[in-house]
Design an enzyme around this catalytic site. Structure first.
Site, PDB file in Angstrom:
ATOM      1  N   ASP A  13      -6.634   0.236   2.218  1.00  0.00           N
ATOM      2  CA  ASP A  13      -6.671  -0.707   0.905  1.00  0.00           C
ATOM      3  C   ASP A  13      -6.965   0.726  -0.058  1.00  0.00           C
ATOM      4  O   ASP A  13      -8.051   0.225  -0.682  1.00  0.00           O
ATOM      5  CB  ASP A  13      -7.696  -1.723   1.364  1.00  0.00           C
ATOM      6  CG  ASP A  13      -7.329  -2.922   2.328  1.00  0.00           C
ATOM      7  OD1 ASP A  13      -5.994  -3.168   2.609  1.00  0.00           O
ATOM      8  OD2 ASP A  13      -8.016  -2.151   3.077  1.00  0.00           O
ATOM      9  N   HIS A  41       0.475  -3.468   0.219  1.00  0.00           N
ATOM     10  CA  HIS A  41      -0.052  -2.808  -0.737  1.00  0.00           C
ATOM     11  C   HIS A  41       0.479  -3.882  -2.090  1.00  0.00           C
ATOM     12  O   HIS A  41       1.601  -4.403  -1.805  1.00  0.00           O
ATOM     13  CB  HIS A  41       1.086  -1.052  -1.007  1.00  0.00           C
ATOM     14  CG  HIS A  41       2.259  -1.692  -0.300  1.00  0.00           C
ATOM     15  ND1 HIS A  41       2.853  -1.868   1.060  1.00  0.00           N
ATOM     16  CD2 HIS A  41       3.903  -1.782  -0.871  1.00  0.00           C
ATOM     17  CE1 HIS A  41       4.238  -1.331   0.929  1.00  0.00           C
ATOM     18  NE2 HIS A  41       5.128  -2.007  -0.087  1.00  0.00           N
TER      19      HIS A  41
END
Length: 430
Positions: A13, A41
């Site tokens: 992340d 993503h």
């Protein structure tokens, strides 16, 4: 021969999709080399958010080839859904290529993932329940089903029948759980295979031919170094190798063909799931960072744990992944804080250490040693150069680079493409 690897340097992340998308503009081939649809993503194009889990970020460049490599474990159901999502958004997928050697995630992997996690009780790992671990287990045990097998009706039926019989015995005898139906799985997943058949090929040939022809190839990692099964916070890790070394195994490209490794990090730290996190914040500052940074998992939607920037973690990532360049994201999230902190070392039983221990018991006893820097109050989301940053923010960026020991190539002040500022061109430096 020009290639760049993008890796996350924390617990995932970090904004790899954004940086991959940014670097993709100058690449001709973009490839994923490990993980599965447990990774998420987010790419922002002209203010519109696109959330992907399997397909590489480069798919938004129709003239470039996007590759799902052999090291990825593919859930055909998720892949077909993601393809439909892109088509509905007007995005072409004619440029997608999928390795025929990639392994397939099937319903029994997902069911086993859930049962194993439930059985761990308080010792749960925090898996996304996507079947990733069990699929890699089958791969290592040499009983996995690959994309090439999925496309062959007879081979798929034979191997599915053998595997499902074994898994159903496990479900019934060990977990007292409901067995799965062969016919339902076979019909559904063979159909998925036929839907993706047009994209399937030997991607190692495509990648090596591109490199031999002097084309620019970008390799996109999922998760992060600290989730690597060998170099991360084991056992609170993923089942593959996000480190740059994973490229050679997961894409079929030799190590001599890798030129640069870009490590992506945030100006703070976040983590989804359980496991060690020395700089984790439990106060109002942590809550503020979580809300301002929208720290909720792309895949799970779970609130992420957040903490201060940890240079011990970053130096570990630099070493084990051979990072040559750094991309620092989300500096804007720290705006408005009177003081910002960077962990420079740990205190372990009264002794200062600057390495990341392998022992979970030692990690539990590690206390972060912080360096405090003055914060900044200005809104920096419109900044387009290092000189435009407030002095305190500029000093923060420089200090991060010094502590990690890697030159910062880009820094970002927001999620948009235009909010990524270049200090040094990675491609031009090769």
């Amino acid at each position: 021969m020009t290639s760049v690897v993008v890796v996350g340097t924390q617990w995932g992340d970090e904004g790899k999709g954004k940086i991959t998308d940014f670097l993709s503009a100058d690449a001709e081939v973009i490839a994923r080399y490990q993980g599965g649809d447990n990774a998420g993503h987010t790419i922002v194009i002209d203010g519109k958010k696109f959330k992907l889990h399997l397909i590489p970020s480069g798919i938004f460049f129709p003239q470039k080839i996007s590759v799902i490599g052999n090291g990825v474990v593919v859930n055909p159901k998720s892949l077909v859904k993601e393809l439909a999502y892109l088509h509905d958004e007007g995005v072409t997928t004619d440029n997608l290529r999928i390795s025929d050697r990639a392994h397939v995630i099937l319903p029994y992997h997902i069911q086993l993932d859930q049962l194993q996690e439930d059985a761990k009780g308080d010792n749960k790992i925090g898996t996304t329940i996507k079947g990733i671990g069990p699929a890699y287990m089958d791969k290592a045990a040499r009983v996995g089903i690959r994309i090439a097998d999925l496309l062959d009706k007879d081979i798929f039926a034979e191997r599915l029948r053998i595997n499902l019989a074994e898994k159903n015995r496990l479900f019934e005898k060990m977990y007292d759980s409901t067995p799965l139906d062969f016919d339902a799985i076979f019909e559904e997943y063979y159909a998925y295979g036929q839907e993706i058949k047009q994209y399937v090929t030997d991607t190692s040939v495509i990648l090596n031919d591109a490199l031999d022809a002097g084309k620019r190839v970008l390799f996109e990692g999922a998760q992060g170094v600290m989730l690597d099964i060998d170099q991360g916070t084991y056992p609170f890790v993923t089942s593959s190798n996000p480190v740059a070394g994973g490229v050679t195994i997961g894409s079929g490209v030799g190590p001599s063909k890798i030129n640069k490794v870009v490590g992506v990090c945030k100006a703070y730290t976040s983590r989804v799931g359980d496991g060690p996190f020395p700089t984790e914040l439990f106060d109002e500052v942590g809550e503020r960072i979580r809300e301002v940074g929208h720290e909720y998992g792309t895949t799970t939607g779970r609130p992420r744990r957040v903490g201060w920037f940890d240079s011990v973690v970053m130096r570990h990532s630099r070493r084990v992944s051979g990072i040559t360049n750094l991309s620092l994201n989300s500096i804007d999230v720290l705006s408005g804080l009177d003081t910002v902190k960077i962990c420079v070392a740990y205190d372990l039983d009264g002794k200062r250490i600057d390495y990341y221990p392998a022992s979970l018991e030692q990690l539990k006893r590690c206390k972060p040693i912080y360096e405090e820097l003055p914060g900044w109050q200005e809104d920096i989301t419109g900044v387009r150069s290092l000189d435009e940053l407030p002095e305190n923010a500029r000093n923060y960026v420089r200090r991060v680079g010094e502590l990690v020991g890697v030159r910062i190539s880009t820094f970002s002040v927001g999620p948009g493409r235009e909010q990524t500022n270049i200090l040094e061109s990675v491609w031009a430096s090769i």
